[in-house]
Design a protein around this motif. Sequence first.
Motif, PDB file in Angstrom:
ATOM      1  N   GLU A 173      -1.576  -1.642  -4.095  1.00 13.98           N
ATOM      2  CA  GLU A 173      -2.385  -0.476  -4.412  1.00 13.98           C
ATOM      3  C   GLU A 173      -1.698   0.845  -4.094  1.00 13.98           C
ATOM      4  OE1 GLU A 173      -5.908  -1.701  -2.134  1.00 13.98           O
ATOM      5  OE2 GLU A 173      -5.507   0.029  -0.878  1.00 13.98           O
TER       6      GLU A 173
ATOM      7  N   HIS B  60     -13.723  15.260  -5.030  1.00 13.81           N
ATOM      8  CA  HIS B  60     -13.527  14.985  -3.612  1.00 13.81           C
ATOM      9  C   HIS B  60     -13.236  13.519  -3.356  1.00 13.81           C
ATOM     10  CE1 HIS B  60     -14.274  18.913  -2.335  1.00 13.81           C
ATOM     11  NE2 HIS B  60     -15.527  18.960  -2.732  1.00 13.81           N
ATOM     12  N   VAL B  61     -13.413  12.724  -4.371  1.00 13.60           N
ATOM     13  CA  VAL B  61     -13.218  11.283  -4.234  1.00 13.60           C
ATOM     14  C   VAL B  61     -12.018  10.912  -5.088  1.00 13.60           C
ATOM     15  CG1 VAL B  61     -14.287   9.069  -4.623  1.00 13.60           C
ATOM     16  CG2 VAL B  61     -15.676  10.997  -3.973  1.00 13.60           C
ATOM     17  N   PHE B  62     -11.104  10.158  -4.496  1.00  8.35           N
ATOM     18  CA  PHE B  62      -9.900   9.866  -5.246  1.00  8.35           C
ATOM     19  C   PHE B  62      -9.772   8.382  -5.513  1.00  8.35           C
ATOM     20  CE2 PHE B  62      -9.209  13.614  -2.631  1.00  8.35           C
ATOM     21  CZ  PHE B  62      -9.031  14.537  -3.640  1.00  8.35           C
ATOM     22  N   PRO B  63      -9.454   8.023  -6.729  1.00  6.91           N
ATOM     23  CA  PRO B  63      -9.366   6.608  -7.061  1.00  6.91           C
ATOM     24  C   PRO B  63      -8.128   5.947  -6.450  1.00  6.91           C
ATOM     25  CG  PRO B  63      -8.815   7.942  -8.959  1.00  6.91           C
ATOM     26  CD  PRO B  63      -9.250   8.887  -7.890  1.00  6.91           C
ATOM     27  N   VAL B  64      -8.219   4.655  -6.295  1.00  3.17           N
ATOM     28  CA  VAL B  64      -7.087   3.853  -5.846  1.00  3.17           C
ATOM     29  C   VAL B  64      -6.581   3.071  -7.052  1.00  3.17           C
ATOM     30  CG1 VAL B  64      -6.400   1.944  -4.372  1.00  3.17           C
ATOM     31  CG2 VAL B  64      -7.976   3.656  -3.514  1.00  3.17           C
TER      32      VAL B  64
ATOM     33  N   ARG C 115      -2.540   4.876  -3.682  1.00  2.00           N
ATOM     34  CA  ARG C 115      -3.672   5.797  -3.517  1.00  2.00           C
ATOM     35  C   ARG C 115      -3.323   7.170  -4.071  1.00  2.00           C
ATOM     36  NH1 ARG C 115      -4.009   4.013   2.594  1.00  2.00           N
ATOM     37  NH2 ARG C 115      -4.943   1.971   2.324  1.00  2.00           N
TER      38      ARG C 115
ATOM     39  N   VAL D   3       3.267   2.344   2.965  1.00  5.09           N
ATOM     40  CA  VAL D   3       2.642   2.145   4.265  1.00  5.09           C
ATOM     41  C   VAL D   3       2.780   0.703   4.714  1.00  5.09           C
ATOM     42  CG1 VAL D   3       0.490   2.290   5.530  1.00  5.09           C
ATOM     43  CG2 VAL D   3       0.984   3.945   3.768  1.00  5.09           C
TER      44      VAL D   3
ATOM     45  N   VAL E  93       0.855  -1.179   0.000  1.00  2.89           N
ATOM     46  CA  VAL E  93       0.000   0.000   0.000  1.00  2.89           C
ATOM     47  C   VAL E  93       0.895   1.234   0.000  1.00  2.89           C
ATOM     48  CG1 VAL E  93      -1.700   1.324   1.276  1.00  2.89           C
ATOM     49  CG2 VAL E  93      -1.847  -1.161   1.253  1.00  2.89           C
TER      50      VAL E  93
ATOM     51  N   ASN F 122       0.706   5.301   0.112  1.00  3.96           N
ATOM     52  CA  ASN F 122      -0.337   6.280   0.426  1.00  3.96           C
ATOM     53  C   ASN F 122      -0.214   7.526  -0.436  1.00  3.96           C
ATOM     54  OD1 ASN F 122       1.585   7.914   1.547  1.00  3.96           O
ATOM     55  ND2 ASN F 122       0.817   7.763   3.634  1.00  3.96           N
ATOM     56  N   ARG F 123      -1.063   8.483  -0.117  1.00  6.85           N
ATOM     57  CA  ARG F 123      -1.202   9.666  -0.942  1.00  6.85           C
ATOM     58  C   ARG F 123       0.114  10.430  -1.081  1.00  6.85           C
ATOM     59  NH1 ARG F 123      -6.635  11.583   0.991  1.00  6.85           N
ATOM     60  NH2 ARG F 123      -7.293   9.684  -0.059  1.00  6.85           N
ATOM     61  N   GLU F 124       0.930  10.382  -0.019  1.00  5.38           N
ATOM     62  CA  GLU F 124       2.189  11.121  -0.076  1.00  5.38           C
ATOM     63  C   GLU F 124       3.292  10.315  -0.756  1.00  5.38           C
ATOM     64  OE1 GLU F 124       0.644  11.448   3.360  1.00  5.38           O
ATOM     65  OE2 GLU F 124      -0.347  13.098   2.333  1.00  5.38           O
TER      66      GLU F 124
ATOM     67  N   PRO G 232     -14.196   7.749 -10.232  1.00  2.00           N
ATOM     68  CA  PRO G 232     -15.259   8.108  -9.284  1.00  2.00           C
ATOM     69  C   PRO G 232     -16.596   8.273 -10.010  1.00  2.00           C
ATOM     70  CG  PRO G 232     -13.324   9.466  -8.937  1.00  2.00           C
ATOM     71  CD  PRO G 232     -13.076   8.685 -10.177  1.00  2.00           C
TER      72      PRO G 232
ATOM     73  N   GLN H 185     -10.681   2.673 -10.583  1.00  2.00           N
ATOM     74  CA  GLN H 185     -12.116   2.918 -10.740  1.00  2.00           C
ATOM     75  C   GLN H 185     -12.323   4.422 -10.795  1.00  2.00           C
ATOM     76  OE1 GLN H 185     -14.549   0.199 -10.097  1.00  2.00           O
ATOM     77  NE2 GLN H 185     -16.045   1.599 -10.956  1.00  2.00           N
TER      78      GLN H 185
END
Lengths: 402, 740
Positions: free
Chosen positions: A399, A352-356, A401, A187, A179, A181-183, A300, A298
Amino acid sequence: MLEKQMTAHRVDRSICAWFWDYVLSQGGDSSKILPVIASPTHYLFQIFREGITFLACAQVEMPPLMGIEFLCRVADVLTDYLGGLNEDLIKDNFVIVYELLDEMMDNGFPLTTEPSILREMIAPPNIVSKMLSVVTGKSSNVSNTLPDATSSFIPWRKSDMKNASNEVYVNLVEEMDAVVNREGVLVKCEIYGEIQVNSNLPGLPDLTLSFANPTILNDVRFHPCVRFRPWESDQILSFVPPDGQFKLMSYRVKKLKSIPIYVKPQLTSDAGNCRINVLVGIRNDPGKTIDSITVQFQLPLCVASADLSSNHGTVDILADKTCNWSIGRIPKDKSPSLSGNLVLEAGLDRLHVFPVFNVGFKIMGVALSSLQIDKLDIKNTPSRPYKGFRALTQAGEYEVRS
Amino acid sequence: MAPPLPSQRSPSPSQPSGRSEVSDLKLQLRQLAGSRAPGADDSKRDLFKRVISYMTVGIDVSSAFSEMVMCSATSDIVLKKMCYLYVGNYARCNPDLSLLTINFLQKDCRDEDPMIRGLALRSLCSLRVPNLVEYLVAPLAAGLKDGSPYVRTVAAMGVLKLYHISAATCFDSDFPATLKSLMLSDPDAQVVANCLHALQEIWNLESNNSEEASRERETLLGKPVIYYLLNRIREFNEWAQCLVLEVVSKYIPSDSSEIFDIMNLLEDRLQHANGAVVLATIKVFLHLTMSMTDVHQQVYERLKAPLLTLVGSGSSEQSYAVLSHLHLLVMRAPMLFSSDYKHFYCQFSEPSYVKKLKLEMLTAIANESNTYEIVTELCEYAGNVDVPIARESIRAVGKIALQQYDVNAIVDRLLQFLEMEKDYVLVKDLLRKYPQWSHDCIAVVGNISSKNVQEPKAKAALIWMLGEYSQDMLDAPYILESIVENWDDEHAPEPSYMFTDKEHRGPFEFSEELGNLSMGAESADNAMPAQRYEENDLLLSTSEKEESGGPTNNGSAVSAYSAPSDYDGSLISVNSQTQPETAISIPGSSAYTSPATLAIDDLLGLGVPSAPAPPTLKLNPKAVLDPATFQRKWGQLAISLSQECSMSPQGITALTAPQALIRHMQGHSIQCIASGGQSPNFKFFFFAQRLDGSSAFFLVECIINSSSGKAQIKVKADDGSASEAFFTMFQSALSKFGVA
């Protein structure tokens, strides 16, 4: 619908109607339904495989995993027997399905679920047996003799194997779960691995498998054939293998620090539009070619339309707004990138929704956990068998993000 | 597979729906019954397959019973199996006919192939026809002594089936005793397991009826049997192991060394590939150490790894079941798992029921050491495509914030969510716990447009925040007002709770709105749910409380305003007669002016009344009034004057923001206490003080619609007689706005 009544108490078919009503009330997607449901009359266990729902009813409370594990086993055995799992296959072979269920469970108590033994009692419907039935006019798919294994102390192996090819293959198959993460921070990075063995050995062979670095393994689980004591004391796998393909052991290696490829998604949105840009490249070269790289995400729901293109590979947008970018191998001269524009639904300014981003890849010849097999000793065989080793790492839940 | 729609469940054309196909099958079967011709078996097999496929899809083919039985005299094992299946399914509804099958089944029970013996015995026991019980005993007894373990396994289960059909026959033949000796001596583990299963069920069901049965049950759980089973546990297959472990978990060991012996023996079961075995072992461990608190904790520690392993491997259904167990453990000992939080991170592809459990556990195990990581992770889910999960994760962040002391960073993040218009409920809960954060939050809350808040709970939370912190938010009344105006769309009970809640807290000028609200609700529709009615009652009663609390009849004034249409015709006709009176009453003390006459004034559009000019009025340019006093006065005083007047076009253009007008009015010794709204609707509350000895206050509500250029002015005054004069001053001041 296929129904097998297991106990003296008969479960009425209407329970299925109740179940479907329940599924519909929960949004109509079977794969999103809880595996254990308490209906007014019964406890229902359900699993969902390839579009088929397996449903078991119990009148009294029972260990839920027993129900679920058994259903999973039924699904596995059916897949094994029918060479896949779908409605037509089951319809075509329902007699075999009934026979299998008959042997797998009696009066609500699981009996034999070991595929190798079942196969001796009920012949799988393969092409060979179909050919035979055409040629000889005799098409019994039930062997006339009972397998000895049902009475032996090693239930996973029949006591004497005659026409074995005297070879054994050991496969290390690893899946990397990671995983990011956004930064862009890693993780979690773990490897789930399985040691798959394909054994074709005569007699009652005794095998010992040892590793060069067994200490890296966490959370090991063994096939029933593995003797526990040698592992406890010396981390050695000692076992008498079943015949054919089986999963000797599964393990997990945690807290890994490096991932083979990076995926860097960037999304910037304003005024109802969203620029998307995804970069893919090699981070830590595993030494072998990284194959079949895919990136899937996917879109949004609030995205009205999308226009995506890439400088390498192909991009597909499916009807359910899933985006598939198949890259294959990373070319030497450039790093693949995907870019495009997403138009948001009217009235939405920003996303406001972010895909993975789910990443797939495959590396042959390498176990990324760095687990190494030291040696495999085989005792109790009349002649020296052939030994083969292979390794493979592929992406599991990998994944990124955004 | 998508759930079939009801219409699809009706037979499709390819399936036989009528009786004709069934009778056709019967005919063909009958023709084949006696045939010994080569190939007859194959055609029989085809027919059998068709019969069974009809049976599978739910078509009643029981009428072909006798034909099926006639055809079943065969040596082909597949045919036999299909026939057994058919017979097992329909024997119960055809007890007379099933007598026919007994004969050939009994014959098969003596077949030389153990497989056929076993299958026949199984089918025989599965007939479940009470009046055929006598035929069962002999084959069962023979089966239990059979040389093949396969047949013995079947026979052991057969005893259980017999017990369910006729318990008396089962005991008369002394089968339980036979099973017991078989269980303790049979070399085949599966036979032992089936005996155990059968005995357990029989004694459990019997134990209520007889002393002996419960004694037997005790011996089944006694030390010799348990030890015997434990010593053989490795011989059993995985399911039988589950059964044995289940039995062991009911055993009560005599001392602690026994406990440790058992646990040592079973320890390797924790690494079994079958999750059911692992969980059964865990159950044994937990039961054994129930009385030993310290060991119990160690056991938790020991169980952690195998459970976490199970979560990661296997299908989502399996991991859900394991997670549910873990959930229990986590709730009991959250500290134990605090370093394993990464195991509960959600993967995108997991079904939402798994994610939900994981979120709950992440919330539970958060402590000082891992809060930062967990909250960071949870915040990542907030942008998830799966909206319920995104919401859930934000809520989880909030819950963690409520548990922890170090909420600094968390609040910051939550406020980001607020800006993303995600979750208000949580912030409300947070504010209730940590009032010191209010200032940070308010800045954000103020920016929320109430129109974007749809969820009833969120709306309620927003209203609460606005009400609670209205003294810090100048805009609060106006936001609330707009919510009230849109009230008609609202059908959920929660916001109204919040309204009443807030109302008790300190009314500003809401009673009026509330009155509107309750009126509107009353007239809205008659088909309102009972709960809604209660809400209304609650609202009405609070506004009535306000009325009785204040000296004037504020509430009734409101009702007069909000229902002018009812009065329209009648009042005007009345008015023509009463006009003189009205004219007299206006210059009188407006504190006593009845609301009805005011309404008439409005309706007739009297404009500035022709009344004697009041004495000139001087206002205090440095008047001071604190908001609380203003509120109190506004609540107490009646409206002494209400007028609509036009704004000058220049004034309208100058009115881009409320501040411009506020400064202008200050120049005329009229101070503003609160203002708000956005173009085209502005709302101001002004006050002014008389400079002469009485130092009485005038309070003004001024609503300006910049698109229509109208200003609605309501004046309340300590000294109602001067309100006319004040109004004239106010109006002239207003008309000069933008001109200079």
